[in-house]
Design a protein around this motif. Structure first.
Motif, PDB file in Angstrom:
ATOM      1  N   TRP A 243       7.391 -21.521 -23.566  1.00  0.00           N
ATOM      2  CA  TRP A 243       6.075 -21.191 -24.136  1.00  0.00           C
ATOM      3  C   TRP A 243       5.093 -22.316 -23.843  1.00  0.00           C
ATOM      4  CZ3 TRP A 243       2.905 -23.651 -27.615  1.00  0.00           C
ATOM      5  CH2 TRP A 243       1.824 -22.907 -28.108  1.00  0.00           C
ATOM      6  N   ARG A 244       5.556 -23.551 -23.950  1.00  0.00           N
ATOM      7  CA  ARG A 244       4.675 -24.703 -23.755  1.00  0.00           C
ATOM      8  C   ARG A 244       4.139 -24.784 -22.327  1.00  0.00           C
ATOM      9  NH1 ARG A 244       1.202 -28.289 -26.136  1.00  0.00           N
ATOM     10  NH2 ARG A 244       1.152 -30.230 -24.945  1.00  0.00           N
ATOM     11  N   ILE A 245       4.991 -24.581 -21.325  1.00  0.00           N
ATOM     12  CA  ILE A 245       4.531 -24.751 -19.951  1.00  0.00           C
ATOM     13  C   ILE A 245       3.530 -23.667 -19.534  1.00  0.00           C
ATOM     14  CG2 ILE A 245       6.618 -25.971 -19.244  1.00  0.00           C
ATOM     15  CD1 ILE A 245       7.597 -23.439 -17.891  1.00  0.00           C
ATOM     16  N   PHE A 246       3.543 -22.510 -20.245  1.00  0.00           N
ATOM     17  CA  PHE A 246       2.584 -21.456 -19.931  1.00  0.00           C
ATOM     18  C   PHE A 246       1.285 -21.591 -20.725  1.00  0.00           C
ATOM     19  CE2 PHE A 246       6.352 -19.278 -18.250  1.00  0.00           C
ATOM     20  CZ  PHE A 246       5.830 -18.748 -17.078  1.00  0.00           C
ATOM     21  N   HIS A 247       1.270 -22.459 -21.735  1.00  0.00           N
ATOM     22  CA  HIS A 247       0.083 -22.585 -22.582  1.00  0.00           C
ATOM     23  C   HIS A 247      -0.524 -23.983 -22.564  1.00  0.00           C
ATOM     24  CE1 HIS A 247       1.963 -18.903 -24.162  1.00  0.00           C
ATOM     25  NE2 HIS A 247       0.747 -18.560 -24.565  1.00  0.00           N
ATOM     26  N   SER A 248       0.035 -24.877 -21.767  1.00  0.00           N
ATOM     27  CA  SER A 248      -0.512 -26.237 -21.676  1.00  0.00           C
ATOM     28  C   SER A 248      -1.353 -26.375 -20.418  1.00  0.00           C
ATOM     29  CB  SER A 248       0.630 -27.256 -21.648  1.00  0.00           C
ATOM     30  OG  SER A 248       0.136 -28.550 -21.412  1.00  0.00           O
ATOM     31  N   ASP A 249      -2.459 -27.113 -20.538  1.00  0.00           N
ATOM     32  CA  ASP A 249      -3.302 -27.358 -19.363  1.00  0.00           C
ATOM     33  C   ASP A 249      -2.622 -28.288 -18.376  1.00  0.00           C
ATOM     34  OD1 ASP A 249      -5.305 -25.773 -20.428  1.00  0.00           O
ATOM     35  OD2 ASP A 249      -6.267 -27.452 -21.475  1.00  0.00           O
ATOM     36  N   ASN A 250      -1.723 -29.119 -18.873  1.00  0.00           N
ATOM     37  CA  ASN A 250      -1.023 -30.075 -18.017  1.00  0.00           C
ATOM     38  C   ASN A 250       0.472 -30.031 -18.352  1.00  0.00           C
ATOM     39  OD1 ASN A 250      -0.716 -32.265 -16.145  1.00  0.00           O
ATOM     40  ND2 ASN A 250      -0.584 -33.665 -17.891  1.00  0.00           N
TER      41      ASN A 250
END
Length: 460
Positions: A243-250
């Protein structure tokens, strides 16, 4: 000292003398890193006796090291895409040496485990960066350098148990820590001979790094201990990381890396191949002990010729990768694996010197496999993603090794009244070893078929 910009071809900025010094330095510290792991495997019984430990307790000397080593390889790979290699390696070597000195003076088992974990956080920088250096500093001859690196790994894997057994027997297992502390001597030379690089734009997603670290740690604990709630924790944190890698700008790892078909194929095929290789390496000492009745020293000496053969073939594998490409080298590696597994299945029960000769073929596959996969990854990824790409590759290597050893360990608990290899000399309990080697050969045949069919549709 040579100064380079990250986006230039570093190879043309280095003299032949500088190249040789860099290769010698990275192979020197790699030797210490790999030997550190194999030496302590030999010393486990002595450590258990020193502190009156159960097998489940003393296993943390290995388990704690593997967890941080695997996570660290991924973290350092990501950092290498942003920070200069010289800075990262200096920090890693200092941690490695600090853990080594702490372990030598450790007064109790808790401090031994703590020292091993400090060692792992530093040693991980070595295994992560030695596969990045060839792509960054030797782009036109990276195959040759990767071959030398793989040869060093094979040599260290072979000599480690022999040296570990001699030192632990003649002195004490704590002196194994002291050997690794000598990496401190290499730090000034890295400061002098590694090119000076500029820090790149970007930052590390600390939350993403924490999520993947917990997920990987729980997965390795499940693989090594078979405690089911660890796998639940791992799935939860892998889900949060996704979830984090799809919702983080970096994001810590860009999702599109896994949409890269050549990279994805190489990682998966490499995972299966390393799993079978580590399964073989885990099984051989048990085989030689149970079937051939050898002690620790003679087991090391029996496997030593195979490791030396692998060390000598690494350079050839590297040159071939430069000339023919990583795919051809991968096919050779898997052909050697299939032949070696079939021969081992056939000659189980033979004298140890026969096993020593036969195992050479399987061990020779190791540098071909390492060189092929590392060369392919550096070829199919953008230069600014090679660090984290190699980090993921190393992470999968460690997990596959742990998984292969754990699964084969469970399989060997069973007896087999059937020999799958009709020409095998194995009988009694030795038959299960013969059958497992047949299984490894079949898995490798399926793997090479998958690799061929996948790359048939890909232009690399």
């Amino acid at each position: 000292m040579t100064t380079i910009a990250r986006d230039l071809n570093a190879e043309h900025s280095l003299t032949q003398s500088e190249k040789k010094k860099i290769i010698f330095l990275i192979c020197s510290v790699l030797l210490f890193s790999v030997m550190n792991g194999t030496m302590f495997m030999i010393a486990i019984p002595d450590i258990a006796a020193s502190f009156s430990l159960l097998p489940s307790q003393v296993s943390w000397v290995v388990t704690g090291y593997i967890i941080l080593y695997a996570i660290g390889a991924l973290m350092y790979g990501k950092l290498a895409d942003i920070y200069p290699l010289k800075t990262i390696l200096t920090i890693g070597l200092c941690l490695f040496a600090t853990g080594s000195i702490a372990g030598f003076f450790a007064p109790n088992f808790l401090m031994v485990v703590f020292a091993r974990m400090i060692q792992a956080t530093g040693a991980a920088s070595i295994i992560a960066l030695v596969f990045i250096v060839p792509s960054r500093y030797f782009p036109e001859e990276k195959g040759r350098v990767l071959g030398i690196v793989s040869s060093t790994m094979a040599f260290a894997s072979g000599i480690g148990p022999v040296i570990g057994g001699l030192i632990a027997g003649a002195l004490n297992w704590q002196f194994l820590f002291l050997i690794s502390a000598f990496v401190l001597l290499t730090i000034p030379f890295f400061g002098r001979f590694l090119p000076k690089e500029e820090k790149q734009e970007g930052k590390v997603d600390l939350l993403g790094a924490l999520l993947i670290a917990i997920a990987v740690a729980a997965l390795i604990l499940f693989i090594t201990l078979f405690v089911w709630w660890y796998i639940i924790i791992s799935f939860v944190f892998f889900g949060l990381f996704t979830w984090r890698i799809f919702h983080s700008d970096n994001p810590f790892i860009r999702p599109d890396m896994f949409r890269n078909a050549p990279y994805r194929t190489t990682i998966f095929a490499g995972f299966l191949a390393i799993m079978t290789m580590f399964g073989m390496m885990f099984m051989l000492p048990l085989l030689l002990s149970e079937v051939n009745d050898l002690n620790t020293l003679f087991i090391g000496l029996t496997l030593f010729p195979g490791a030396m053969a692998a060390a000598f073939t690494g350079r050839f594998a590297g040159s071939l990768a430069d000339q023919r490409g990583g795919k051809q080298v991968a096919y050779i590696a898997m052909a050697l694996m299939i032949a070696g597994f079939l021969l081992l299945s056939t000659f189980i029960g033979s004298p140890a010197w026969v096993i020593s000769l036969v195992v050479i073929i399987s061990y020779m596959a190791f540098p071909f496999l390492q060189t092929a996969t590392a060369s392919l990854i550096s070829a199919v990824l953008p230069r600014n993603e090679i660090g984290v790409g190699m980090g993921i590759y190393n992470l999968f290597n460690f997990m596959s090794g742990a998984f292969g050893s754990a699964v084969i360990g469970k399989v060997l608990d069973y007896e087999s009244g059937v020999r799958l290899n009709p020409i095998s000399a194995a009988d009694g309990h030795a038959a299960i070893y013969s059958n497992v080697f047949i299984g490894l050969a079949v898995l490798t045949i399926l793997n090479v078929s998958y690799f061929y069919l996948s790359f048939k549709r890909i232009k690399v």
